[in-house]
Motif scaffolding. Structure first.
Motif, PDB file in Angstrom:
ATOM      1  N   GLU A  68       0.776  -1.182   0.121  1.00 43.38           N
ATOM      2  CA  GLU A  68      -0.083  -0.035   0.050  1.00 43.38           C
ATOM      3  C   GLU A  68       0.833   1.108   0.211  1.00 43.38           C
ATOM      4  OE1 GLU A  68      -2.500  -0.452   3.280  1.00 43.38           O
ATOM      5  OE2 GLU A  68      -4.406   0.273   1.983  1.00 43.38           O
ATOM      6  N   THR A  84       2.622   1.788  -3.339  1.00 42.29           N
ATOM      7  CA  THR A  84       1.851   2.085  -4.618  1.00 42.29           C
ATOM      8  C   THR A  84       1.029   3.554  -4.073  1.00 42.29           C
ATOM      9  OG1 THR A  84      -0.025   0.720  -3.749  1.00 42.29           O
ATOM     10  CG2 THR A  84       1.367  -0.018  -5.182  1.00 42.29           C
ATOM     11  N   PHE A  96      -8.004  -3.450  -5.788  1.00 43.14           N
ATOM     12  CA  PHE A  96      -6.575  -3.903  -5.830  1.00 43.14           C
ATOM     13  C   PHE A  96      -6.344  -4.550  -4.515  1.00 43.14           C
ATOM     14  CE2 PHE A  96      -1.964  -2.701  -5.094  1.00 43.14           C
ATOM     15  CZ  PHE A  96      -1.207  -3.753  -5.625  1.00 43.14           C
ATOM     16  N   TYR A 150      -5.199  -8.351  -4.363  1.00 46.83           N
ATOM     17  CA  TYR A 150      -4.158  -8.974  -3.336  1.00 46.83           C
ATOM     18  C   TYR A 150      -4.683 -10.116  -2.610  1.00 46.83           C
ATOM     19  CZ  TYR A 150      -0.487  -9.166   0.097  1.00 46.83           C
ATOM     20  OH  TYR A 150       0.383  -9.609   1.046  1.00 46.83           O
ATOM     21  N   ARG A 192      -8.623   1.362  -5.685  1.00 44.35           N
ATOM     22  CA  ARG A 192      -7.633   0.717  -4.577  1.00 44.35           C
ATOM     23  C   ARG A 192      -8.336  -0.252  -3.901  1.00 44.35           C
ATOM     24  NH1 ARG A 192      -2.664   3.397  -4.405  1.00 44.35           N
ATOM     25  NH2 ARG A 192      -2.375   2.093  -2.583  1.00 44.35           N
ATOM     26  N   TYR A 231       3.679  -6.764  -6.592  1.00 44.27           N
ATOM     27  CA  TYR A 231       2.465  -6.137  -6.641  1.00 44.27           C
ATOM     28  C   TYR A 231       2.585  -4.705  -7.056  1.00 44.27           C
ATOM     29  CZ  TYR A 231      -0.331 -10.204  -5.077  1.00 44.27           C
ATOM     30  OH  TYR A 231      -0.837 -11.507  -5.123  1.00 44.27           O
ATOM     31  N   THR A 252      -8.703  -2.315 -10.962  1.00 41.93           N
ATOM     32  CA  THR A 252      -7.239  -2.225 -10.752  1.00 41.93           C
ATOM     33  C   THR A 252      -6.677  -1.088 -11.668  1.00 41.93           C
ATOM     34  OG1 THR A 252      -6.940  -4.188  -9.279  1.00 41.93           O
ATOM     35  CG2 THR A 252      -5.023  -2.867  -9.946  1.00 41.93           C
ATOM     36  N   TRP A 298      -0.113  -3.163 -10.177  1.00 43.02           N
ATOM     37  CA  TRP A 298      -0.921  -2.036  -9.786  1.00 43.02           C
ATOM     38  C   TRP A 298      -0.539  -1.187 -10.929  1.00 43.02           C
ATOM     39  CZ3 TRP A 298      -4.677   0.516  -7.944  1.00 43.02           C
ATOM     40  CH2 TRP A 298      -4.353   1.857  -7.691  1.00 43.02           C
ATOM     41  N   ARG A 299       0.639  -0.939 -11.391  1.00 43.56           N
ATOM     42  CA  ARG A 299       0.984  -0.012 -12.607  1.00 43.56           C
ATOM     43  C   ARG A 299       0.580  -0.548 -13.796  1.00 43.56           C
ATOM     44  NH1 ARG A 299       6.732   1.750 -10.447  1.00 43.56           N
ATOM     45  NH2 ARG A 299       6.004   3.181  -8.817  1.00 43.56           N
ATOM     46  N   ASN A 332      -1.170   5.170 -13.290  1.00 38.88           N
ATOM     47  CA  ASN A 332      -2.000   3.871 -13.457  1.00 38.88           C
ATOM     48  C   ASN A 332      -3.284   4.150 -14.399  1.00 38.88           C
ATOM     49  OD1 ASN A 332      -4.750   2.327 -12.059  1.00 38.88           O
ATOM     50  ND2 ASN A 332      -2.581   1.014 -12.024  1.00 38.88           N
TER      51      ASN A 332
END
Lengths: 239, 180
Positions: free
Chosen positions: A67, A70, B25, B29, B22, B58, B17, B62-63, A77
């Motif tokens: 967390e 990111t 995401f 996870y 979030r 991760y 995601t 995410w990216r 993103n």
């Protein structure tokens, strides 16, 4: 007997190539859609075997670390705008390619610690074009045209059909032979651009690639985001 | 644990995601981290090293969630490939000289009951079973554990060139068996 390129692509995915072979495939992924495709196919053939690993819970602290890592990255993103059907596993393959280049040690040669300067001051197209490249997504129509005039050392980059990517910069890279990609600069948010291209060293055979980077360009001096477009310079006959 | 890794659900979570959601995401996870950690641990047995690699995994997901394409394979296979590639990169970069453990040189390809890629795995397992035992173990040691060609040569006591030709024969057979 020459090695079958498809089996070399398979070995690239297995991870059993020697360094120099890995570099060659890595460059191929960035520049040759057939190689990128072969590597992606091997990834999909073999990936199911990965799922046989027994599940193990990581420590509860790991999610908090992710967390934090990111938290500031939301801006990076929004690349969902990229046409997915064209991209396929391009991220996985391009990332593997860049990793292989990094692992080769070539990338350690003079890394840039600051983002490159933006390309500015568009100049009129000069008549002495000697090389040209059309940059496209794999197999797609051209998104950018690049011309290089050896007489003036000027490279001109013209968007033809470029998808806007707010919150990112598009960075151009020259790939020559077995050298690590060299940054040519960052595209301005609109319009075409010119840049001095002395780093091509008089060579007309470079491959030009465009990667998606944080605003201002790659912080590492090497491509960090997906490679969106690429194409090879073709030398025009002198009329 | 495998109940949450259905393709449709994970695909939706990946899509969200990619849009910067979030909460999605976090759910992604929650549903995938144990499986991906297992994959990473097979390559990086030291837990702390494996957890560092998981953080990179991760962050990459995410990216780059938008890079996933449902036509190309199941979401969990895509995620697994990212985990595997990050782990192998760490292994090559940080411990190039690590002496090999002499642990078991054997891989049990047992899937979760009714897992999302069960059919693809069943086909792959049938095709792997058609290989000579040595070839099969080479492919799996390279792909699942990250052994290099030289490490495989040392382990089996054959020259690197022999390993290469075995690998090529194995890959060619696999490709034909899996329908090209």
């Amino acid at each position: 007997m020459a090695d079958n390129p498809d089996l070399i692509a398979g070995e690239f995915v297995l991870g059993t190539l020697e360094t120099y072979e890995r570099q060659a495939v890595a460059l191929g992924i960035l520049t040759d859609p057939a190689i990128a495709r072969a590597v992606a196919d091997w990834q999909s053939r073999l990936a199911p075997a990965l799922l046989t690993a027994p599940s193990v819970d990581p420590s509860p602290d790991l999610w908090r670390r992710i967390e934090r890592a990111t938290a500031g990255a939301a801006i990076a993103n929004d690349n969902h705008r990229v046409a997915k059907s064209e991209r396929r596993w391009q991220f996985a393959t391009a990332a593997a390619a860049v990793m292989a280049l990094l692992a080769s040690g070539l990338a350690l040669r003079g890394p840039m610690l600051t983002p490159p300067p933006p390309i500015t001051s568009p100049a009129p197209l000069t008549p002495g074009i000697q090389s040209i490249a059309a940059l496209s997504e794999s197999g797609g129509s051209p998104a950018l045209l690049v011309t290089f005039d050896q007489a003036t050392g000027q490279m001109r980059v013209m968007p033809v059909n470029l998808t806007a990517r707010p919150g990112h910069s598009l960075e151009l890279w020259a790939i020559m032979g077995k050298d690590a990609p060299k940054s040519l600069g960052v595209m301005p948010s609109s319009g075409s651009a010119t840049m001095p291209a002395k780093m091509l060293g008089g060579r007309n055979d470079a491959t030009i690639a465009v990667s998606l980077e944080p605003v201002g360009g790659s912080p590492t001096g090497l491509p960090t985001g997906p490679v969106l477009y690429s194409g090879s310079m073709v030398t025009m006959p002198v009329s | 644990m495998s109940a949450g890794t259905g393709s449709a659900e994970l695909g939706v979570l990946l899509l969200a995601t990619a849009e910067g959601d979030r909460a999605a995401f976090a759910e992604l996870y929650r549903r995938t981290s144990a499986k991906l950690f297992g994959i990473v641990l097979r390559i990086l047995p030291e837990r702390s090293v494996a957890e560092d690699a998981m953080q990179d995994v991760y962050v990459k997901i995410w990216r780059n969630a938008a890079g996933y394409d449902a036509l190309r394979g199941s979401p969990i296979a895509w995620l697994a490939t990212i985990a595997r590639n990050v782990a192998i990169d760490v292994r090559r970069r940080e411990r190039p000289g690590t002496k090999l453990s002499t642990d078991e040189f054997d891989f049990d390809l047992v899937a979760d009951e009714g897992g999302p890629s069960a059919e693809a795995l069943a086909a792959l397992r049938i095709c792997l079973d058609r290989l000579d035992e040595d070839q099969r173990q080479l492919v799996l040691a390279a792909y699942l554990r990250g052994d290099s060609r030289d490490e495989l040569a040392e382990r089996l006591g054959h020259p690197s060139g022999t390993i290469k030709s075995w690998l090529h024969r194995a890959l060619a057979k696999l490709k034909v068996c899996l329908g090209g």
